[in-house]
Design a protein around this motif. Sequence first.
Motif, short mmCIF file in Angstrom:
data_model
loop_
_atom_site.label_atom_id
_atom_site.label_comp_id
_atom_site.label_asym_id
_atom_site.label_seq_id
_atom_site.Cartn_x
_atom_site.Cartn_y
_atom_site.Cartn_z
N GLU A 1 30.63 -9.03 10.91
CA GLU A 1 30.09 -7.82 11.59
C GLU A 1 30.69 -6.60 10.91
O GLU A 1 31.70 -6.54 11.00
CB GLU A 1 30.29 -8.12 13.09
CG GLU A 1 29.68 -9.16 13.44
CD GLU A 1 29.91 -9.43 15.03
OE1 GLU A 1 30.33 -8.53 15.77
OE2 GLU A 1 29.58 -10.67 15.72
N PRO A 2 29.90 -5.77 10.53
CA PRO A 2 30.58 -4.56 9.89
C PRO A 2 31.45 -3.75 10.80
O PRO A 2 32.52 -3.10 10.48
CB PRO A 2 29.32 -3.66 9.52
CG PRO A 2 28.22 -4.28 10.24
CD PRO A 2 28.54 -5.73 10.48
N ASP A 3 31.23 -3.72 12.09
CA ASP A 3 32.16 -3.23 13.27
C ASP A 3 33.54 -3.79 13.19
O ASP A 3 34.26 -3.09 13.51
CB ASP A 3 31.51 -3.37 14.54
CG ASP A 3 30.20 -2.48 14.83
OD1 ASP A 3 30.02 -1.68 13.97
OD2 ASP A 3 29.59 -2.57 15.71
N THR A 4 33.53 -5.04 12.72
CA THR A 4 34.94 -5.77 12.74
C THR A 4 35.53 -5.64 11.35
O THR A 4 36.56 -5.21 10.98
CB THR A 4 34.67 -7.19 13.18
OG1 THR A 4 33.99 -7.23 14.36
CG2 THR A 4 36.00 -8.09 13.21
N SER B 1 33.89 -4.79 7.38
CA SER B 1 32.59 -4.16 6.66
C SER B 1 32.84 -4.59 4.95
O SER B 1 34.16 -4.80 4.63
CB SER B 1 32.17 -2.84 6.77
OG SER B 1 33.15 -2.13 6.39
N HIS C 1 26.03 -8.39 6.33
CA HIS C 1 26.42 -7.84 7.62
C HIS C 1 25.56 -8.05 8.54
O HIS C 1 24.18 -8.25 8.47
CB HIS C 1 25.94 -6.22 7.40
CG HIS C 1 27.50 -5.53 6.65
ND1 HIS C 1 27.48 -4.04 6.46
CD2 HIS C 1 28.36 -5.93 6.34
CE1 HIS C 1 28.57 -3.79 5.84
NE2 HIS C 1 29.17 -4.87 5.81
N SER C 2 25.95 -8.73 9.72
CA SER C 2 25.32 -9.16 10.86
C SER C 2 25.51 -8.32 12.07
O SER C 2 26.40 -7.44 12.10
CB SER C 2 25.58 -10.70 11.03
OG SER C 2 26.92 -10.94 11.70
N SER C 3 24.76 -8.78 13.12
CA SER C 3 24.86 -8.05 14.43
C SER C 3 25.17 -6.45 14.26
O SER C 3 25.90 -5.94 14.89
CB SER C 3 26.18 -8.58 14.87
OG SER C 3 25.92 -9.83 15.48
N CYS C 4 24.07 -5.79 13.59
CA CYS C 4 24.11 -4.39 13.39
C CYS C 4 22.70 -3.73 12.99
O CYS C 4 21.84 -4.63 13.26
CB CYS C 4 25.02 -4.07 11.91
SG CYS C 4 24.42 -4.94 10.47
N ALA C 5 22.63 -2.49 12.95
CA ALA C 5 21.44 -2.07 12.84
C ALA C 5 20.31 -2.61 11.95
O ALA C 5 19.16 -2.75 12.14
CB ALA C 5 21.53 -0.56 12.59
N PRO D 1 20.56 -5.59 9.33
CA PRO D 1 21.37 -6.77 8.92
C PRO D 1 20.84 -7.08 7.53
O PRO D 1 19.57 -6.79 7.41
CB PRO D 1 21.03 -7.83 9.71
CG PRO D 1 20.33 -7.31 10.97
CD PRO D 1 19.89 -5.91 10.55
N THR E 1 21.17 -2.03 0.51
CA THR E 1 21.24 -3.10 1.58
C THR E 1 19.82 -3.78 1.14
O THR E 1 18.66 -3.52 1.22
CB THR E 1 21.36 -2.76 2.96
OG1 THR E 1 22.47 -2.16 3.19
CG2 THR E 1 21.48 -4.29 3.68
#
Length: 150
Positions: free
Chosen positions: A9-12, A14, A51-55, A57, A108
């Motif tokens: 998850e990129p928030d965690t 990236s 990247h998962s769980s993001c705008a 993926p 991406t």
Amino acid sequence: MKHWLMKSEPDTFSIDDLAKVGTEPWSGVRNFQARNFMRQMAVGDKVFFYHSSCAVPGVVGIATVASEAHPDPTQFQRKSDYFDEKSTREQPRWDLVDVAFERKLRRTITLDEIRQHDDDLGDFALTRRGNRLSVMPVTAAQWKRILALE
DNA sequence: GCCAACGTTGGC
DNA sequence: GCCAACGTTGGC
């Protein structure tokens, strides 16, 4: 050499975070199937960084496996989110590999796009219905075809 | 060894 | 934030 896909998850954490640190111990995998895949990894294997769980993926970069699987230290840390009371030093339950940054993709390659090429890719864990694996194998042909989209 | 309940993942 | 899908747990 084998190919893999690893989700983050990129928030965690990236691809830019990986670029910054260079190498990261891939801690926190708590799924037996994903762990078993990490145990099959060898130094030099190529990894799609996803990247998962993001705008948007999708696959955002390439990394390489930088270590064999070895015990994930967070399983012993009582204060860690990843603490596992069933793990002992003698019999650890969870492993990790070190993952090294190779490069960012120029753009991406989105999950949506990958889905559109399902017919060419054959059976692929990422797009299998209901899949939740965070570490999965990629065939050489799938690797090539996905990368060709870049 | 079955299976209901629960927690988590992850796209939308 | 919702919810489908799945893995894990624990009672029996």
